[in-house]
Design an enzyme around this catalytic site. Sequence first.
Site, PDB file in Angstrom:
ATOM      1  N   GLY A  16     -30.549 -13.488 -18.028  1.00 41.69           N
ATOM      2  CA  GLY A  16     -30.335 -14.932 -17.955  1.00 41.69           C
ATOM      3  C   GLY A  16     -30.933 -15.625 -16.753  1.00 41.69           C
ATOM      4  O   GLY A  16     -30.383 -16.630 -16.283  1.00 41.69           O
ATOM      5  N   ARG A  43     -33.211 -12.162 -30.899  1.00 41.70           N
ATOM      6  CA  ARG A  43     -32.975 -12.139 -32.342  1.00 41.70           C
ATOM      7  C   ARG A  43     -33.974 -13.075 -32.994  1.00 41.70           C
ATOM      8  O   ARG A  43     -34.232 -14.171 -32.466  1.00 41.70           O
ATOM      9  CB  ARG A  43     -31.567 -12.655 -32.695  1.00 41.70           C
ATOM     10  N   ASN A 101     -38.258 -22.371 -27.141  1.00 40.79           N
ATOM     11  CA  ASN A 101     -38.300 -20.983 -26.702  1.00 40.79           C
ATOM     12  C   ASN A 101     -39.274 -20.861 -25.538  1.00 40.79           C
ATOM     13  O   ASN A 101     -40.219 -21.638 -25.427  1.00 40.79           O
ATOM     14  CB  ASN A 101     -38.773 -20.070 -27.840  1.00 40.79           C
ATOM     15  N   HIS A 108     -41.873 -18.096 -23.846  1.00 42.53           N
ATOM     16  CA  HIS A 108     -42.551 -16.836 -24.157  1.00 42.53           C
ATOM     17  C   HIS A 108     -43.400 -16.444 -22.952  1.00 42.53           C
ATOM     18  O   HIS A 108     -44.161 -17.269 -22.430  1.00 42.53           O
ATOM     19  CB  HIS A 108     -43.425 -17.019 -25.399  1.00 42.53           C
ATOM     20  N   ASP A 129     -43.314 -17.117 -32.371  1.00 41.99           N
ATOM     21  CA  ASP A 129     -44.170 -17.517 -31.241  1.00 41.99           C
ATOM     22  C   ASP A 129     -45.367 -18.372 -31.666  1.00 41.99           C
ATOM     23  O   ASP A 129     -46.413 -18.369 -31.001  1.00 41.99           O
ATOM     24  CB  ASP A 129     -44.670 -16.270 -30.466  1.00 41.99           C
ATOM     25  N   GLU A 149     -42.153 -19.207 -15.451  1.00 46.53           N
ATOM     26  CA  GLU A 149     -41.131 -19.505 -16.465  1.00 46.53           C
ATOM     27  C   GLU A 149     -40.045 -20.398 -15.879  1.00 46.53           C
ATOM     28  O   GLU A 149     -39.634 -21.388 -16.493  1.00 46.53           O
ATOM     29  CB  GLU A 149     -40.510 -18.207 -16.985  1.00 46.53           C
TER      30      GLU A 149
HETATM   31  C1  GRF Z   1     -38.275 -13.779 -20.094  1.00 50.34           C
HETATM   32  O1  GRF Z   1     -39.438 -13.197 -19.626  1.00 50.34           O
HETATM   33  C2  GRF Z   1     -38.547 -14.589 -21.332  1.00 50.34           C
HETATM   34  O2  GRF Z   1     -39.772 -15.219 -21.314  1.00 50.34           O
HETATM   35  C3  GRF Z   1     -38.534 -13.525 -22.399  1.00 50.34           C
HETATM   36  O3  GRF Z   1     -37.492 -12.663 -22.020  1.00 50.34           O
HETATM   37  C4  GRF Z   1     -37.291 -12.735 -20.625  1.00 50.34           C
HETATM   38  C5  GRF Z   1     -35.880 -13.136 -20.387  1.00 50.34           C
HETATM   39  O4  GRF Z   1     -35.533 -13.109 -19.031  1.00 50.34           O
HETATM   40  N1  GRF Z   1     -38.420 -14.125 -23.698  1.00 50.34           N
HETATM   41  P1  GRF Z   1     -34.205 -13.822 -18.538  1.00 50.34           P
HETATM   42  O5  GRF Z   1     -33.057 -13.257 -19.383  1.00 50.34           O
HETATM   43  O6  GRF Z   1     -34.374 -15.282 -18.712  1.00 50.34           O
HETATM   44  O7  GRF Z   1     -34.092 -13.413 -17.101  1.00 50.34           O
END
Ligand code: GRF
Length: 214
Positions: free
Chosen positions: A18, A98, A114, A116, A152, A181
């Site tokens: 998270g 999921r 989302n 990615h 995606d 991110e």
């Molecule tokens: C992130 O790299 C996200 O892009 C991918 O899974 C990872 C999740 O990391 N889908 P977190 O749980 O947000 O730390």
Amino acid sequence: MAEPGVKKRVAILISGRGSNMAALIDAAKAPDYPAEIALVVSNRPDAAGLQRARQAGIATALIDHRSFGDDRAAFERALDAELTAQHIDLVCLAGFMRLFTPWFVTRWSGRLLNIHPALLPQFKGLHTHRRALEARVSRHGATVHFVVAETDAGPIILQDSVPVLEGDTEATLAARVLEVEHRIYPQALRLVAEGRATFGGEGTARSGLASPGH
Ligand code: GRF
């Protein structure tokens, strides 16, 4: 544009640690942020992010997919019921492992985001950092997009890149991308919450914006 002063109610769906969830929770603390994190949902009881969300004072829900066996539709109906009961406007997937059926995706169309860890359309699916190293790309990154039925493949809201460096491992590259991110997900949610990026609208192809203008 969104009605001024009315914050969108956001649910974040997680399966793991998270850290993106935490970045969104932090961003939403700003008084002028157009969204509030109203709910965190995990499909796994052991997701570390659940504890993090509770510590941040956010309502949490556990909808354990295993209790629905193979009945993906029943899991999604339970999730949808929780989101609806909490009057959720927008849903952010943040490490939610999921896949959804077309029913759920259609129901939340334009309201489901989302993140990615790759520069889509490159490297859809899993193990993006390993594949980026194998492909010897010079830049790698992350993308926030609207979710469509195909994995995606939805319209891009924001993406940004980092260099791939000599000697990078999956871990070092993942860490560099994770910083991207954490920066772009709050920016992308802001764009959607303010109505400046819409599904199928002109605003869906913003790319590489360090800081979206007002
Ligand atoms: C992130 O790299 C996200 O892009 C991918 O899974 C990872 C999740 O990391 N889908 P977190 O749980 O947000 O730390």
